[in-house]
Design an enzyme around this catalytic site. Structure first.
Site, mmCIF file in Angstrom:
data_model
loop_
_atom_site.group_PDB
_atom_site.id
_atom_site.type_symbol
_atom_site.label_atom_id
_atom_site.label_comp_id
_atom_site.label_asym_id
_atom_site.label_seq_id
_atom_site.Cartn_x
_atom_site.Cartn_y
_atom_site.Cartn_z
ATOM 1 C CE1 TYR A 1 -3.394 2.817 2.038
ATOM 2 C CE2 TYR A 1 -3.971 1.915 -0.108
ATOM 3 C CZ TYR A 1 -4.189 2.813 0.920
ATOM 4 O OH TYR A 1 -5.224 3.711 0.826
ATOM 5 N NE ARG B 1 -11.019 3.544 -0.421
ATOM 6 C CZ ARG B 1 -12.299 3.605 -0.021
ATOM 7 N NH1 ARG B 1 -12.785 2.661 0.755
ATOM 8 N NH2 ARG B 1 -13.085 4.588 -0.404
ATOM 9 C CD1 TRP C 1 -9.081 12.514 -1.593
ATOM 10 C CD2 TRP C 1 -6.928 13.083 -1.560
ATOM 11 N NE1 TRP C 1 -8.348 11.355 -1.562
ATOM 12 C CE2 TRP C 1 -7.026 11.668 -1.530
ATOM 13 C CE3 TRP C 1 -5.644 13.674 -1.545
ATOM 14 C CZ2 TRP C 1 -5.897 10.835 -1.487
ATOM 15 C CZ3 TRP C 1 -4.530 12.837 -1.506
ATOM 16 C CH2 TRP C 1 -4.660 11.436 -1.477
#
Lengths: 206, 233
Positions: free
Chosen positions: A8, A14, A108
Site C-alpha cells: 500500500y 484503505r 483531499w
C-alpha cells in the site's frame, strides 16, 4: 503461519484496517509501503491496478481493501462466531466503506476553511444519522460490541475510521451523541497491541 | 413389509416427529421498485441460481419514508431471514452465496469471490455519478469518460485474470457469485446502455457473460423478471 505482504501507499487510508487487524491478532507481516512516485512501477503488478493488495506466501494475490481485511479477520478469529455474526460484521464494515467514500472529498481538500466546511457537511448529512442508528444497535446488543459479545473486525473498522488524521483534527464533537460507540472505540485503542503499533507507525497525512 | 405400509409408517413419523421439520429459512428481500434491479439484483440472482425461494418485496418511492426508519441504517436493500434483518447489498449477497455454495470451495476462493463482488461494487459506485447527472449533454460526457477511463482498463484486467485462471470462471473451477455479479453489471447495465463493443477485445469475459445468461435458473429468472418488472432504459 502464512507469509503476508501488504502492499500500500505510505498512508493509513484503505490499508490501515488490515494493518490493525494483523497487529491486534499479533500476526507478523511485511507492511510494505511505497511512495507515490514509485506507484507506477508497482501498479502493473497488481491484479486490478489498485492497492492495497495482500500477497500470501509470495504467490497468491488478493485485492480490495475490505476483502483483504475480511480474509485476515476470518483467518485469525476476528470475524464473528457463526455465519450470521460474520454477516453482521460484514454489514458494519460495508457501512464504514460508504463513510470512507463520503469523507474522500473533505480529506483531499487543501484549503483548511473549505475542508472544515466540507467535513461539517459530511458529518451532518451522513455521519450523524448513521451514528444515531449504530448507537441504537449497540445498546440493543448489550452496549459492548457491535456484533455478538466479543471484539470483531467491525469494532476495529469503526476505531480506524474515527481515528483518521482528519477525524482527529476536525471531528472532536463527532461522537458526542454516541457514547457507547465512543467507549468501544476507546477500548479498541487501549488494546496493548494496537497501542504499540499506533505509537510506532509512520506519521502520515491520511 | 408392503410398500403401502412402509410409506404410511414414514408418513406418520414425519407428521409426529418434530425432528423431521423442514427448516428452510423464510427470506424477504426488500428494495425499491425503481431501479428495478440496482443493488438488489445480485442477491436475486444468487437465490435464483441456488433454487431458493424468497419473497421479492418491492416498494415505491412514496412508501419509502415510512419504511426507512424500520431499516437498520436507513437504506435498502435489506434481507429478512426468519425475522432477523441484514443490511448492505454486499453483506447480503455474500451471506447467501456462502450459504448456498456459490462462494468457492475454500477460504481463499471465498476471498477471491468477495474481491470480484467488491470490484463490481466500485464500478456501480463510479457509474452512479453519470447516472445521477440531470443534464443530458453532461451525462453523455460523463458516461463516455466512465467507459474509457474506468470500464476499459477494468475489462483488460479481468480478461487477464480469466486467462490466468483458465477455467472459464472467475474463481476456481465452478460458478460463484463473482460470475453472477459480473454478468449482472456488464450484461444488464453496460451492454444494455452501451452495447457490446467494449467486449470486443475480451472474448473470455464475453463468453462468461453469455454462459451465465444461458444458465437454466438464470434464464428462468430473467425471463420472469423482464416480463413482470420491465426495466426502463
Amino acid at each position: 503461519m502464512p507469509g503476508y505482504k501488504l502492499y500500500y501507499f505510505n498512508v493509513r487510508g484503505r490499508g490501515e484496517l488490515s494493518r490493525l487487524i494483523l497487529h491486534y491478532a499479533g500476526v507478523p507481516f511485511d507492511d510494505f509501503r511505497f511512495e507515490g512516485k514509485d506507484w507506477p512501477a508497482f501498479k502493473s503488478k497488481m491484479p486490478f491496478g489498485q492497492v492495497p493488495v495482500l500477497e500470501v506466501d509470495g504467490e497468491k494475490m488478493l485485492a480490495q481493501s475490505h476483502t483483504i481485511a475480511r480474509y485476515l479477520a476470518r483467518q485469525h478469529g476476528l470475524a464473528g462466531q457463526n455465519d450470521w455474526e460474520q454477516s453482521q460484521a460484514d454489514m458494519y464494515v460495508d457501512c464504514i466503506y460508504d463513510l470512507h467514500g463520503a469523507m474522500r472529498t473533505p480529506t483531499w481538500e487543501t484549503d483548511p476553511v473549505k475542508q472544515k466546511e466540507l467535513f461539517d457537511k459530511v458529518n451532518q448529512d451522513t455521519i450523524q444519522p448513521h451514528l444515531e442508528k449504530v448507537e441504537q444497535h449497540l445498546v440493543k446488543n448489550g452496549g459492548g460490541h457491535l456484533v455478538g459479545q466479543g471484539l470483531t473486525w467491525a469494532d476495529i473498522a469503526y476505531y480506524a475510521y474515527f481515528t483518521t488524521p482528519i477525524m482527529t483534527r476536525l471531528g472532536g464533537e463527532v461522537l458526542t451523541k454516541a457514547p457507547h460507540l465512543k467507549k468501544l472505540i476507546e477500548t479498541v485503542g487501549n488494546n496493548p497491541n494496537i497501542q504499540k503499533y499506533v505509537e510506532t507507525r509512520p506519521v502520515t497525512s491520511g | 413389509m408392503l410398500i403401502e405400509t412402509f410409506y404410511r409408517q414414514i408418513g406418520s413419523e414425519i407428521v409426529t416427529n418434530k425432528s423431521f421439520k423442514f427448516s428452510m429459512p423464510v427470506y424477504k428481500l426488500h428494495y425499491f421498485n425503481n431501479p428495478r434491479r440496482g443493488r438488489a439484483e445480485l442477491s436475486r440472482l444468487i437465490f435464483s441460481q441456488a433454487g431458493v425461494q424468497f419473497e421479492d418485496v418491492r416498494f415505491s418511492h412514496s412508501e419509502w419514508p415510512n419504511i426507512k426508519p424500520t431499516t437498520p441504517f436507513s437504506q435498502v436493500p435489506i434481507l429478512e431471514v426468519d425475522g432477523q434483518v441484514l443490511a448492505q447489498s454486499n453483506a447480503i449477497a455474500r451471506y447467501l452465496a456462502r450459504k448456498y455454495g456459490l462462494a468457492g470451495k475454500d477460504e481463499w476462493e471465498q476471498a477471491q469471490t468477495d474481491m470480484y463482488i467488491e470490484n463490481i461494487h466500485d464500478l456501480l459506485n463510479a457509474a452512479a455519478v453519470p447516472f445521477m447527472e440531470k443534464d443530458p449533454a453532461k451525462q453523455k460526457e460523463l458516461y463516455q469518460k466512465f467507459m474509457t477511463d474506468t470500464i476499459a482498463s477494468h475489462v483488460v484486467a479481468v480478461e487477464k485474470q480469466l486467462k490466468k485462471n483458465n477455467t472459464g470462471y472467475l474463481v476456481g473451477k465452478q460458478l460463484t457469485a463473482a460470475d453472477l455479479a459480473y454478468y449482472a453489471f456488464f450484461s444488464d447495465f453496460i451492454e444494455v446502455k452501451f452495447g457490446g463493443a467494449f467486449l470486443k477485445d475480451a472474448p473470455l469475459l464475453k463468453s462468461l457473460i453469455d454462459r451465465v445468461k444461458a444458465l437454466p435458473n438464470i434464464k428462468k429468472w430473467t425471463e420472469f423478471r423482464d416480463s413482470k418488472y420491465p426495466e426502463e432504459n
